[in-house]
Design a protein around this motif. Structure first.
Motif, PDB file in Angstrom:
ATOM      1  N   PHE A 126       0.834  -1.208   0.000  1.00  0.00           N
ATOM      2  CA  PHE A 126       0.000   0.000   0.000  1.00  0.00           C
ATOM      3  C   PHE A 126       0.865   1.252   0.000  1.00  0.00           C
ATOM      4  CE2 PHE A 126      -2.556   3.286   2.188  1.00  0.00           C
ATOM      5  CZ  PHE A 126      -3.630   3.347   1.308  1.00  0.00           C
ATOM      6  N   SER A 127       1.859   1.306   0.882  1.00  0.00           N
ATOM      7  CA  SER A 127       2.694   2.503   0.942  1.00  0.00           C
ATOM      8  C   SER A 127       3.546   2.657  -0.315  1.00  0.00           C
ATOM      9  CB  SER A 127       3.584   2.483   2.192  1.00  0.00           C
ATOM     10  OG  SER A 127       4.417   1.349   2.204  1.00  0.00           O
ATOM     11  N   SER A 128       3.981   1.541  -0.917  1.00  0.00           N
ATOM     12  CA  SER A 128       4.755   1.654  -2.159  1.00  0.00           C
ATOM     13  C   SER A 128       3.878   2.164  -3.296  1.00  0.00           C
ATOM     14  CB  SER A 128       5.379   0.305  -2.527  1.00  0.00           C
ATOM     15  OG  SER A 128       4.398  -0.658  -2.844  1.00  0.00           O
ATOM     16  N   THR A 129       2.591   1.799  -3.285  1.00  0.00           N
ATOM     17  CA  THR A 129       1.653   2.316  -4.286  1.00  0.00           C
ATOM     18  C   THR A 129       1.480   3.823  -4.127  1.00  0.00           C
ATOM     19  OG1 THR A 129       0.448   0.225  -4.362  1.00  0.00           O
ATOM     20  CG2 THR A 129      -0.704   2.163  -5.192  1.00  0.00           C
ATOM     21  N   LEU A 130       1.323   4.280  -2.888  1.00  0.00           N
ATOM     22  CA  LEU A 130       1.176   5.721  -2.645  1.00  0.00           C
ATOM     23  C   LEU A 130       2.431   6.473  -3.075  1.00  0.00           C
ATOM     24  CD1 LEU A 130      -0.593   5.948   0.843  1.00  0.00           C
ATOM     25  CD2 LEU A 130      -1.599   5.735  -1.433  1.00  0.00           C
ATOM     26  N   SER A 131       3.590   5.875  -2.829  1.00  0.00           N
ATOM     27  CA  SER A 131       4.849   6.507  -3.223  1.00  0.00           C
ATOM     28  C   SER A 131       4.940   6.639  -4.741  1.00  0.00           C
ATOM     29  CB  SER A 131       6.029   5.685  -2.694  1.00  0.00           C
ATOM     30  OG  SER A 131       7.256   6.245  -3.092  1.00  0.00           O
ATOM     31  N   ARG A 132       4.546   5.588  -5.445  1.00  0.00           N
ATOM     32  CA  ARG A 132       4.567   5.652  -6.909  1.00  0.00           C
ATOM     33  C   ARG A 132       3.563   6.671  -7.435  1.00  0.00           C
ATOM     34  NH1 ARG A 132       5.420  -0.109  -6.392  1.00  0.00           N
ATOM     35  NH2 ARG A 132       7.485  -0.604  -7.191  1.00  0.00           N
ATOM     36  N   MET A 133       2.402   6.750  -6.790  1.00  0.00           N
ATOM     37  CA  MET A 133       1.407   7.745  -7.183  1.00  0.00           C
ATOM     38  C   MET A 133       1.968   9.153  -7.022  1.00  0.00           C
ATOM     39  SD  MET A 133      -1.628   6.791  -8.345  1.00  0.00           S
ATOM     40  CE  MET A 133      -2.574   8.276  -7.994  1.00  0.00           C
TER      41      MET A 133
ATOM     42  N   ILE B  17      -2.308  14.743  -7.987  1.00  0.00           N
ATOM     43  CA  ILE B  17      -3.479  13.982  -7.549  1.00  0.00           C
ATOM     44  C   ILE B  17      -3.433  13.898  -6.027  1.00  0.00           C
ATOM     45  CG2 ILE B  17      -4.621  11.735  -7.546  1.00  0.00           C
ATOM     46  CD1 ILE B  17      -3.756  11.324 -10.399  1.00  0.00           C
ATOM     47  N   ASP B  18      -4.444  14.433  -5.383  1.00  0.00           N
ATOM     48  CA  ASP B  18      -4.513  14.413  -3.921  1.00  0.00           C
ATOM     49  C   ASP B  18      -5.059  13.072  -3.441  1.00  0.00           C
ATOM     50  OD1 ASP B  18      -3.624  17.061  -3.765  1.00  0.00           O
ATOM     51  OD2 ASP B  18      -5.667  17.838  -4.022  1.00  0.00           O
ATOM     52  N   LEU B  19      -4.335  12.451  -2.535  1.00  0.00           N
ATOM     53  CA  LEU B  19      -4.748  11.174  -1.960  1.00  0.00           C
ATOM     54  C   LEU B  19      -5.223  11.399  -0.529  1.00  0.00           C
ATOM     55  CD1 LEU B  19      -1.702   9.100  -3.215  1.00  0.00           C
ATOM     56  CD2 LEU B  19      -4.033   8.874  -4.040  1.00  0.00           C
ATOM     57  N   ILE B  20      -6.466  11.037  -0.255  1.00  0.00           N
ATOM     58  CA  ILE B  20      -7.020  11.162   1.092  1.00  0.00           C
ATOM     59  C   ILE B  20      -7.299   9.747   1.603  1.00  0.00           C
ATOM     60  CG2 ILE B  20      -8.906  12.096   2.488  1.00  0.00           C
ATOM     61  CD1 ILE B  20      -9.208  14.269   0.331  1.00  0.00           C
ATOM     62  N   ILE B  21      -6.606   9.361   2.672  1.00  0.00           N
ATOM     63  CA  ILE B  21      -6.658   7.986   3.167  1.00  0.00           C
ATOM     64  C   ILE B  21      -7.376   7.937   4.514  1.00  0.00           C
ATOM     65  CG2 ILE B  21      -5.315   5.921   3.669  1.00  0.00           C
ATOM     66  CD1 ILE B  21      -4.941   7.045   0.807  1.00  0.00           C
TER      67      ILE B  21
ATOM     68  N   ILE C 230     -15.826   7.691   0.964  1.00  0.00           N
ATOM     69  CA  ILE C 230     -14.684   7.239   0.171  1.00  0.00           C
ATOM     70  C   ILE C 230     -15.214   6.668  -1.144  1.00  0.00           C
ATOM     71  CG2 ILE C 230     -13.189   6.742   2.157  1.00  0.00           C
ATOM     72  CD1 ILE C 230     -13.941   3.779   1.824  1.00  0.00           C
ATOM     73  N   LYS C 231     -14.347   6.585  -2.140  1.00  0.00           N
ATOM     74  CA  LYS C 231     -14.739   6.050  -3.440  1.00  0.00           C
ATOM     75  C   LYS C 231     -14.177   4.653  -3.700  1.00  0.00           C
ATOM     76  CE  LYS C 231     -17.167   9.577  -4.727  1.00  0.00           C
ATOM     77  NZ  LYS C 231     -18.637   9.430  -4.809  1.00  0.00           N
ATOM     78  N   MET C 232     -13.095   4.302  -2.982  1.00  0.00           N
ATOM     79  CA  MET C 232     -12.490   2.981  -3.130  1.00  0.00           C
ATOM     80  C   MET C 232     -12.108   2.482  -1.748  1.00  0.00           C
ATOM     81  SD  MET C 232      -9.920   3.985  -6.275  1.00  0.00           S
ATOM     82  CE  MET C 232      -9.682   2.380  -6.993  1.00  0.00           C
ATOM     83  N   GLY C 233     -12.147   1.160  -1.574  1.00  0.00           N
ATOM     84  CA  GLY C 233     -11.800   0.600  -0.278  1.00  0.00           C
ATOM     85  C   GLY C 233     -11.009  -0.686  -0.408  1.00  0.00           C
ATOM     86  N   LEU C 234     -10.127  -0.930   0.548  1.00  0.00           N
ATOM     87  CA  LEU C 234      -9.352  -2.168   0.609  1.00  0.00           C
ATOM     88  C   LEU C 234      -9.860  -2.964   1.801  1.00  0.00           C
ATOM     89  CD1 LEU C 234      -6.066  -0.389  -0.224  1.00  0.00           C
ATOM     90  CD2 LEU C 234      -6.763  -2.462  -1.429  1.00  0.00           C
TER      91      LEU C 234
END
Length: 297
Positions: A106-113, A120-124, A141-145
């Motif tokens: 998850f954190s590696s995905t945010l880093s790549r984003m 693109i603003d990411l709100i977690i 939220i629009k997406m969930g894990l």
């Protein structure tokens, strides 16, 4: 008042004539004249007066010009921003994730984003399965894990992530000193003191409970607390790779490998109430990045 009227006005000022403005804008001169006249109706007076062969601004035109140009600048910026959003280069994504799925992939995905799409603003937000599902239904939220499998038919699965679960202990725990695969899973449970029961999924919890027996020293803890226990040298726990990988690499804790130990995973699904084709461009970018991260991890 329309943008084409403001553009016609601005170019007549810059070029000094209606004919030159028409050529620049690739329209007819009567079209430019009509646009300026319609703008003058909105303003309530003449914007130009002829001085020789040039069109000069009236006092009203002089006063209106800076505001017209400011409006054009704002509209241009707005159009550029809208185009960036359409292309998935700018926007906002609201995502819910499990507290135990905030590191690793998850954190590696945010880093790549962040590296690829810094605008693109990411709100977690974090929460347990039901909380994330409620946030989706509420539009928070629009997406969930969430943990897979799930049983809400409204949810669309966009991506499925499998994460290894490891039996781990502190490097100084007695079981860590035993040679790999020279002990059984049953012996791990018997010598954990205590065995720390964690709940990742129905399957993983069932597997753990099948190896527990009456009188065995056990304690049931949330994953983060279980990890803290292990780091302090207390017990053995079944934890995800993302939680323990750094500690294993640093040598603080040890991955236990009993004989005939079958690999067990927990599955996390990226879900939305919308299907993939209906996602916003920025949400599609996140989906693309999490798929890349899954492939590379």
């Amino acid at each position: 008042m329309e943008i084409n009227q403001l553009k016609a006005f601005d170019h007549v000022v810059r070029l000094g004539s209606f004919s030159k403005a028409a050529r620049y804008l690739d329209v007819s001169q009567p079209t430019v004249s009509l646009r300026v006249k319609e703008l003058e109706k909105s303003i309530g007076g003449s914007l130009f007066e002829r001085v020789g062969k040039r069109m000069e601004l009236t006092e009203l035109g002089e006063g209106f010009l800076p505001y017209a140009r400011q409006a054009l600048d704002v509209l241009i910026i707005g159009a550029e921003r809208a185009q960036s959003i359409k292309e998935g280069k700018r926007g906002q994504i609201t995502i819910g994730t499990l507290p135990t799925f905030t590191t690793g992939l998850f954190s590696s995905t945010l880093s790549r984003m962040y590296d690829s799409y810094p605008e693109i603003d990411l709100i977690i937000h974090t929460g347990h399965n039901q909380q994330i599902i409620e946030m989706l239904y509420d539009g928070f939220i629009k997406m969930g894990l969430i943990t897979y499998p799930f049983f809400n038919s409204d949810l669309k699965m966009l991506h499925l992530i499998k994460e290894r679960l490891f039996l781990v202990a502190h490097k100084d725990h007695p079981i860590s000193k035993v040679e790999e695969r020279s002990y059984t899973v049953k012996e791990v449970f018997e010598n954990s003191k205590p065995y720390i029961l964690t709940d990742w999924s129905e399957g993983s919890k069932h597997w753990q409970k099948t190896h527990l027996s009456y009188g065995m020293e056990t304690v049931e803890l949330p994953p983060a607390t279980a990890l803290d226990f292990v780091r302090r040298g207390k017990g053995v726990a079944f934890l995800t790779q993302s939680l323990v990988q750094d500690l294993i690499e640093s040598g603080t804790i040890v991955k236990l490998e009993p004989s005939h130990f079958q690999e067990i995973n927990r599955s996390v699904a990226l879900v939305s109430l919308e299907c993939e084709t209906s996602l916003t461009p920025s949400a599609k970018r996140f989906l693309e990045m999490i798929r890349i991260s899954s492939h590379m991890e």
